[in-house]
Design a protein around this motif. Structure first.
Motif, PDB file in Angstrom:
ATOM      1  N   LYS A  96       0.821  -1.217   0.000  1.00  0.00           N
ATOM      2  CA  LYS A  96       0.000   0.000   0.000  1.00  0.00           C
ATOM      3  C   LYS A  96       0.851   1.261   0.000  1.00  0.00           C
ATOM      4  O   LYS A  96       0.577   2.207  -0.750  1.00  0.00           O
ATOM      5  CB  LYS A  96      -0.934  -0.008   1.222  1.00  0.00           C
ATOM      6  CG  LYS A  96      -2.017  -1.054   1.162  1.00  0.00           C
ATOM      7  CD  LYS A  96      -2.889  -1.056   2.404  1.00  0.00           C
ATOM      8  CE  LYS A  96      -2.223  -1.763   3.567  1.00  0.00           C
ATOM      9  NZ  LYS A  96      -3.099  -1.873   4.753  1.00  0.00           N
ATOM     10  N   GLN A 105       1.408  -3.058   6.981  1.00  0.00           N
ATOM     11  CA  GLN A 105       1.116  -4.270   6.211  1.00  0.00           C
ATOM     12  C   GLN A 105       1.970  -5.426   6.698  1.00  0.00           C
ATOM     13  O   GLN A 105       3.162  -5.262   6.977  1.00  0.00           O
ATOM     14  CB  GLN A 105       1.396  -3.987   4.736  1.00  0.00           C
ATOM     15  CG  GLN A 105       0.805  -4.985   3.787  1.00  0.00           C
ATOM     16  CD  GLN A 105       0.807  -4.447   2.361  1.00  0.00           C
ATOM     17  OE1 GLN A 105       0.726  -3.245   2.135  1.00  0.00           O
ATOM     18  NE2 GLN A 105       0.894  -5.348   1.389  1.00  0.00           N
ATOM     19  N   TYR A 134      -1.445  -6.716  -1.373  1.00  0.00           N
ATOM     20  CA  TYR A 134      -2.846  -6.338  -1.579  1.00  0.00           C
ATOM     21  C   TYR A 134      -3.149  -6.155  -3.066  1.00  0.00           C
ATOM     22  O   TYR A 134      -2.315  -5.658  -3.816  1.00  0.00           O
ATOM     23  CB  TYR A 134      -3.140  -5.012  -0.875  1.00  0.00           C
ATOM     24  CG  TYR A 134      -3.428  -5.117   0.607  1.00  0.00           C
ATOM     25  CD1 TYR A 134      -4.604  -4.608   1.132  1.00  0.00           C
ATOM     26  CD2 TYR A 134      -2.529  -5.710   1.477  1.00  0.00           C
ATOM     27  CE1 TYR A 134      -4.876  -4.676   2.497  1.00  0.00           C
ATOM     28  CE2 TYR A 134      -2.780  -5.789   2.833  1.00  0.00           C
ATOM     29  CZ  TYR A 134      -3.962  -5.276   3.340  1.00  0.00           C
ATOM     30  OH  TYR A 134      -4.223  -5.350   4.691  1.00  0.00           O
ATOM     31  N   GLN A 189      -6.407  -1.762  -2.088  1.00  0.00           N
ATOM     32  CA  GLN A 189      -5.599  -0.629  -1.624  1.00  0.00           C
ATOM     33  C   GLN A 189      -6.356   0.684  -1.784  1.00  0.00           C
ATOM     34  O   GLN A 189      -6.423   1.503  -0.854  1.00  0.00           O
ATOM     35  CB  GLN A 189      -4.291  -0.543  -2.414  1.00  0.00           C
ATOM     36  CG  GLN A 189      -3.332  -1.688  -2.197  1.00  0.00           C
ATOM     37  CD  GLN A 189      -2.051  -1.487  -2.990  1.00  0.00           C
ATOM     38  OE1 GLN A 189      -1.479  -0.413  -2.993  1.00  0.00           O
ATOM     39  NE2 GLN A 189      -1.593  -2.531  -3.652  1.00  0.00           N
ATOM     40  N   ASN A 200      -7.220  -1.921  12.336  1.00  0.00           N
ATOM     41  CA  ASN A 200      -6.882  -3.183  11.672  1.00  0.00           C
ATOM     42  C   ASN A 200      -8.111  -4.086  11.551  1.00  0.00           C
ATOM     43  O   ASN A 200      -8.340  -4.712  10.508  1.00  0.00           O
ATOM     44  CB  ASN A 200      -5.774  -3.886  12.453  1.00  0.00           C
ATOM     45  CG  ASN A 200      -5.181  -5.050  11.664  1.00  0.00           C
ATOM     46  OD1 ASN A 200      -5.094  -4.996  10.448  1.00  0.00           O
ATOM     47  ND2 ASN A 200      -4.804  -6.113  12.354  1.00  0.00           N
TER      48      ASN A 200
END
Length: 528
Positions: free
Chosen positions: A156, A449, A455, A460, A481
């Protein structure tokens, strides 16, 4: 009288013919006069050229000519384990060839050494192989086109703020044990998503690493089903300095093979600090004059001629076929539009990016991702310092939907970093400043991450969009999270068309509203 003159002429002719024979032999052969530390000095080889491969008779050992002195030639052995059986007086002969390596699709899934020999105990390389030189000129400007196609990393932080494009050279830099290799491995694993439609062939070059580390990386790639499109070029810590110097060049030649065939390739050099140290070792043994930090003056050229070979090739087929230095073996198969993306890794000492080798590589590459020890120790993964990290390709290497939200994210984080230092003094802050700090902390939590968890680009965009819109301001940091997992699970289960639109670069008002509504419903569920 005539007899005496005749005998004198005869002896002079015999002498000249004898010298001519010796001279002609010395142009093709040499005699070892000194050997030690992987370096051989040879008298003779008068016609040899820089970078030529030479062979030691009856020993099947190869060396490469790196010094051309007035009265001798300096040779570096390419196989250190056998150097002890070369003795003074041994013959060495020219091959009249530069350093070549055999490349082809048969290398995929294999572990090889810089000479192209398999070292994974799986037998010989199968399929058609093409002989290509290890050293090649970089494509000229006329054969390149701008970098604008994204190489999605699945990370990300990188895809949103430090995007990488196909054909770019992006440096990963930081102290040891800050997660540099982990980022590189995640990028390789993420390419699995695109293999059916738009494959990116990956080459991982391990330089001066422990054999156990290379085996661990291979196991990770196998466990994540990423080895079938990956090649590992290994020169471990037990190999000679020359093998560590030439490993990146061998890996680049493999990457160029895919690039010249019109396909995409990614090469990771882990790491070029060790290559520079090995090159310094060889240069000092060859008695070249040392310069700054004892590195020879041409260490910049070592790295520049390596990294300049990474490029995005022009799509015009006719122009691409005229590209300079294409090996004859693959000339008939050349196509335009291919790319070779380079991700070199550099290890710093105590975060010092101003030392010789880091500054060299920074000036050659198109941006850097700086990993900070303090961030790593505070639990931020990946430990990227976004204020020092940069991509000189920028938004050109992003899809439209990511470009829209990343500009807002960068602005938010720049404000947050500026104001965060004030909050550490404990002084009272007004409500607007507190909101900016809270939003920045939420975004930092979103950008965290786990390892080996790349991802999808749509996921994202979806989660970063919610962070930039400040929808999560009432959620405690420790529940971000949990929200992310629930939110992405809901989108992937019930809103596939929404994610497909994001993946195609579409982010309009209707899609934005839907993303916000899904997020609000998840927030209410968490609160309950």
């Amino acid at each position: 009288m005539s007899d005496i003159k005749y005998s004198e002429i005869s002896s002079i002719l015999k002498k000249h013919l004898y010298n001519f024979k010796i001279e002609s032999k010395l142009s093709e052969y040499g005699v070892v006069v000194q050997v030690g530390d992987g370096i051989v000095r040879s008298f003779g080889l008068n016609l040899s050229f820089y970078g030529e491969i030479v062979e030691f008779d009856k020993k099947k050992i190869k060396g490469i000519v790196l010094n051309l002195e007035e009265d001798h030639v300096g040779i570096v052995l390419l196989n250190s384990s056998q150097r002890i059986i070369i003795k003074e007086g041994d013959l060495v002969r020219r091959t009249k060839k530069p350093f070549f390596i055999k490349v082809g699709r048969g290398l995929l899934g294999r572990v090889i050494n810089p000479l192209g020999d398999p070292i994974d105990e799986k037998g010989s390389i199968s399929g058609t192989l093409f002989e290509v030189p290890v050293e090649r000129k970089a494509p000229g400007v006329i054969y390149r086109e701008p970098v604008k196609e994204p190489l999605q990393t699945g990370i990300k932080f990188i895809d949103s703020m430090i995007p990488i494009g196909k054909g770019q050279r992006e440096l990963i830099i930081g102290d040891r044990q800050t997660g540099k290799t982990s980022i590189a491995i995640d990028i390789i694993i993420n390419q699995k998503k695109f293999f059916k439609k738009n494959p990116v062939y990956c080459i991982y070059v391990a330089i001066g690493q422990k054999a156990s580390t290379i085996a661990r990386i291979k196991k990770i790639l196998e466990d994540n089903n990423a080895m079938y499109y990956t090649i590992i070029v290994s020169s471990n810590a037990n190999d000679s300095a020359s093998m560590q110097v030439y490993a990146p060049f061998s890996g680049t030649s493999i990457g160029e093979y895919f690039r010249d065939l019109g396909e995409s390739a990614l090469i990771i050099y882990d790491d070029l600090s060790k290559q520079a140290i090995s090159y310094r070792e060889i240069s000092l043994l060859l008695r070249r004059p040392p310069g700054r930090e004892a590195y020879p003056g041409d260490v910049f050229y070592l790295h520049s001629r390596l990294l300049e070979r990474s490029s995005k090739i022009i799509r015009d087929q006719d122009i691409a076929k005229e590209m300079n230095d294409i090996p004859k073996s693959i000339k008939n198969f050349v196509k335009g539009g291919g790319s070779l993306t380079a991700i070199p890794i550099i290890e710093t000492q105590s975060g010092d990016i101003s030392s010789y080798i880091p500054t060299n590589i920074i000036s050659i590459t198109d941006g850097q991702i700086f990993l900070e020890k303090e961030l790593f120790n505070s639990g931020i993964r990946p430990a990227i310092n976004e204020s020092i990290s940069v991509s000189r390709v920028g938004g050109n290497a992003q899809i439209e939907s990511m470009r829209k939200i990343s500009a807002t994210l960068k602005l938010n984080q720049a404000q947050f970093k500026e104001l965060e230092s004030f909050s550490k003094f404990g002084s009272e802050l007004d409500s607007s400043t507190m909101k900016i700090i809270k939003k920045g902390r939420i975004n930092m939590e979103i950008l965290k991450q786990e390892l080996l968890n790349p991802y999808k680009i749509s996921d994202q965009i979806a989660i970063i969009y919610i962070g930039t819109k400040n929808i999560l301001e009432d959620i405690p940091i420790d529940k971000i999270n949990l929200f992310e997992k629930e939110y992405l699970f809901c989108l992937n289960k019930e809103h596939n068309k929404l994610l497909e639109s994001l993946n195609n670069g579409i982010l309009n008002d209707e899609i934005s509203k839907k993303l916000e509504n899904v997020a609000i419903s998840i927030i209410n569920k968490i609160k309950l």
